[in-house]
Scaffold this active site. Structure first.
Site, mmCIF file in Angstrom:
data_model
loop_
_atom_site.group_PDB
_atom_site.id
_atom_site.type_symbol
_atom_site.label_atom_id
_atom_site.label_comp_id
_atom_site.label_asym_id
_atom_site.label_seq_id
_atom_site.Cartn_x
_atom_site.Cartn_y
_atom_site.Cartn_z
ATOM 1 C CG HIS A 265 -8.421 -8.314 3.530
ATOM 2 N ND1 HIS A 265 -7.549 -7.363 4.006
ATOM 3 C CD2 HIS A 265 -9.030 -8.842 4.611
ATOM 4 C CE1 HIS A 265 -7.634 -7.327 5.331
ATOM 5 N NE2 HIS A 265 -8.534 -8.211 5.721
ATOM 6 C CG ASP B 45 -0.807 -6.150 4.072
ATOM 7 O OD1 ASP B 45 -1.093 -5.173 3.364
ATOM 8 O OD2 ASP B 45 -1.568 -6.590 4.964
ATOM 9 C CG HIS C 278 -1.589 3.348 9.126
ATOM 10 N ND1 HIS C 278 -2.670 3.846 8.441
ATOM 11 C CD2 HIS C 278 -1.669 1.994 9.011
ATOM 12 C CE1 HIS C 278 -3.381 2.837 7.938
ATOM 13 N NE2 HIS C 278 -2.787 1.705 8.259
ATOM 14 C CG ASN D 42 -6.252 0.125 0.727
ATOM 15 O OD1 ASN D 42 -5.266 0.084 0.003
ATOM 16 N ND2 ASN D 42 -6.190 -0.157 2.017
ATOM 17 C CG HIS E 189 -3.201 -10.370 4.168
ATOM 18 N ND1 HIS E 189 -4.462 -10.870 4.086
ATOM 19 C CD2 HIS E 189 -3.309 -9.041 3.964
ATOM 20 C CE1 HIS E 189 -5.297 -9.879 3.837
ATOM 21 N NE2 HIS E 189 -4.620 -8.759 3.755
ATOM 22 C CG HIS F 52 -1.723 -1.202 1.426
ATOM 23 N ND1 HIS F 52 -3.032 -1.257 1.024
ATOM 24 C CD2 HIS F 52 -1.432 -2.423 1.956
ATOM 25 C CE1 HIS F 52 -3.528 -2.463 1.315
ATOM 26 N NE2 HIS F 52 -2.572 -3.181 1.873
ATOM 27 C CG PHE F 53 3.874 2.053 -2.402
ATOM 28 C CD1 PHE F 53 4.126 1.295 -1.260
ATOM 29 C CD2 PHE F 53 4.725 1.893 -3.488
ATOM 30 C CE1 PHE F 53 5.200 0.399 -1.195
ATOM 31 C CE2 PHE F 53 5.806 1.006 -3.438
ATOM 32 C CZ PHE F 53 6.039 0.258 -2.294
ATOM 33 N NE ARG F 54 -1.193 3.521 3.642
ATOM 34 C CZ ARG F 54 -2.011 2.558 4.005
ATOM 35 N NH1 ARG F 54 -3.017 2.209 3.223
ATOM 36 N NH2 ARG F 54 -1.834 1.926 5.132
HETATM 37 O O1 DOR Z 1 -3.609 -4.026 8.332
HETATM 38 C C1 DOR Z 1 -3.889 -3.737 7.188
HETATM 39 N N1 DOR Z 1 -3.731 -2.485 6.732
HETATM 40 N N2 DOR Z 1 -4.380 -4.681 6.382
HETATM 41 C C2 DOR Z 1 -4.844 -4.390 5.161
HETATM 42 O O2 DOR Z 1 -5.218 -5.285 4.466
HETATM 43 C C3 DOR Z 1 -4.921 -2.983 4.709
HETATM 44 C C4 DOR Z 1 -3.861 -2.212 5.353
HETATM 45 C C5 DOR Z 1 -3.948 -0.717 5.100
HETATM 46 O O3 DOR Z 1 -4.186 -0.335 3.966
HETATM 47 O O4 DOR Z 1 -3.726 0.039 6.032
#
Ligand code: DOR
Length: 446
Positions: free
Chosen positions: A178, A309, A313, A94, A236, A62-64
């Site tokens: 997922h 994964d 944050h 996401n 995962h 996830h590179f946001r």
């Molecule tokens: O813990 C998680 N965080 N699991 C995920 O599948 C999504 C990810 C996130 O995008 O923060």
């Protein structure tokens, strides 16, 4: 560009190890031989005592970008990735807005172009109402389609039976899921709330995001894939029970495959005591029994792929109480040294680890000319020193979020150098600043 000559390396590739030299020219592996003579203008790297591996292809990051760039972005996280031995990544939808249209997908590719240090592709996200986008997707346009059959960061949960059936029926490309059953999680959360009020301990995450929730959802995903003859990769996996759903053996020819992530292979529930919500993630980190079972399933081939994964944050988003703490860990910067723990503990041979990190993702996602050390293939390579350790915190944090759950730990190997498309991007703890990442190509019809 005059190229590289890597000499005296211990090449780990396609089930074997051998000593040899490798020549890189114009971004490709030109020659592999016992001994090669340096040509004029070539830069020679003596790899004596080090392993030369195909770079890791991380099937889940996830590179946001766009929209969540306070946590990370394609430029920052791809730099962290190459430090961790990752040369290609498949990135999740996401984001904000989520990547649920072909236009949003195209936007991500253009953002990555010229800014990604590693090679890249992106998933299209499934939602409750984007079936027309899924149907229109060309198989070479995205690495796969992500279905959140369990809720996590973002708002992409699809748990309605009819919509799921339609997605599985019409997906033109592999589905990755997922799997955590949301209804089960909600019941568990309500009972945790009754018991602890507003002071739910971090360790309760393993009971809230429970093994039953995982098993129920993974079972449904497999059932749907069989019913609709869909190609499925379950992301995962975290419980012993789910692993019996998978067939042992080599990845080739499998319609359904499974993945383990480095944090589920490394941490266990006892770690909540010291790390608290820093290791809160979805699916949750569970028991030592689960970790042992995941390792066994990697050995016997029920699990085919290891990913990270990577889910950054900000530290302040991970602080506070259980409810407010975000789920996810930043992991790419230490991916390969962390994964090498499996070699250090004799769980996997170096050859088997390379299978799970590079060969199998390339095979499973039909990635063209990467993931193997072969003449003519793209020179995505990692020089790994297993005589040295990575002492976490010695090097600056490259992930934009600026923290790691591994702080203070020693990992059993060090990424000495990384090449992406024949360009040296990381050497001895430093980025070179070159940004050579390319869009991944797929060997798929259409
Ligand atoms: O813990 C998680 N965080 N699991 C995920 O599948 C999504 C990810 C996130 O995008 O923060």
């Amino acid at each position: 560009m005059s190229g590289w000559l890597i000499t005296n390396a211990r090449l780990v590739n396609e089930g074997e190890q051998r000593e040899g030299d490798l020549r890189i020219k114009r971004g490709r592996i030109e020659q592999i031989a016992g001994q090669l003579k340096a040509r004029s203008g070539e830069t020679v790297v003596d790899a004596q005592g080090k392993f030369l591996l195909p770079g890791m292809i991380d099937a889940q990051v996830h590179f946001r970008e766009p929209g969540l760039t306070r946590k990370g972005n394609i430029a920052s996280e791809s730099r962290a990735a190459v430090a961790g031995g990752i040369t290609s990544y498949l990135e999740m939808p996401n984001t904000s807005p989520p990547t649920t249209t072909r236009l949003a997908l195209a936007d991500k590719f253009s953002r990555a172009s010229g800014r990604s240090t590693a090679n890249y592709s992106f998933y299209l996200g499934a939602s409750r109402d984007n079936l027309s986008e899924i149907k229109a997707l060309k198989p070479t346009e995205a690495c796969g389609i992500k279905v959140y059959m369990g809720a996590s960061t973002g708002n992409l949960l699809v748990d309605d039976a009819d919509t799921l059936a339609e997605i599985f029926r019409h997906a033109p490309v592999m589905l990755v899921t997922h799997c955590e059953d949301n209804a089960t999680i909600e019941v568990n959360l309500a009972s945790a709330r009754k018991r602890y009020g507003n002071h739910i301990p971090a360790a309760a995450h393993a009971e809230i995001r429970s093994r039953e929730a995982c098993l129920k959802s993974s079972t449904l995903a497999l059932q749907l894939a069989r019913e609709h003859d869909a190609r499925l990769h379950i992301l995962h996996l975290s419980t012993a029970e789910e692993l019996d759903l998978f067939e042992a053996g080599p990845v080739d020819g499998k319609q359904i495959t499974g993945e383990a992530c480095v944090h589920h292979l490394y941490f266990i529930d006892a770690d909540y005591e010291t790390l608290g919500n820093l290791i809160k993630c979805n699916p949750s980190i569970k028991t030592d029994r689960d970790r042992q079972a995941l390792r066994r399933a990697l050995r016997d081939g029920r699990l085919d792929i290891i990913a990270t994964d990577h889910a950054p944050h900000l530290l302040r988003e991970k602080s506070g109480n259980y409810d407010s703490a975000a789920a996810g860990l930043p992991l790419v910067q230490y991916a390969l040294p962390m994964a090498w723990s499996l070699v250090a503990s004799r769980t996997l041979s170096p050859e088997a680890l390379v299978d799970k990190l590079a060969h199998n993702p390339a095979r499973r996602f039909d990635i063209l000319e990467r993931g193997f050390i072969r003449e003519g293939y793209c020179a995505d390579l990692v020089l790994l020193d297993a005589r040295e350790r990575t002492v976490v915190n010695r090097q600056p944090m490259l992930s934009q979020c600026g923290w790691t759950p591994l702080a203070g730990r020693k990992l059993p190997a060090r990424v000495a150098a990384t090449w992406v498309n024949g360009n040296l991007v990381w050497r001895d703890g430093l980025l070179t600043g070159i940004v050579p990442g390319e869009k991944l190509q797929f060997d798929r019809p259409g």
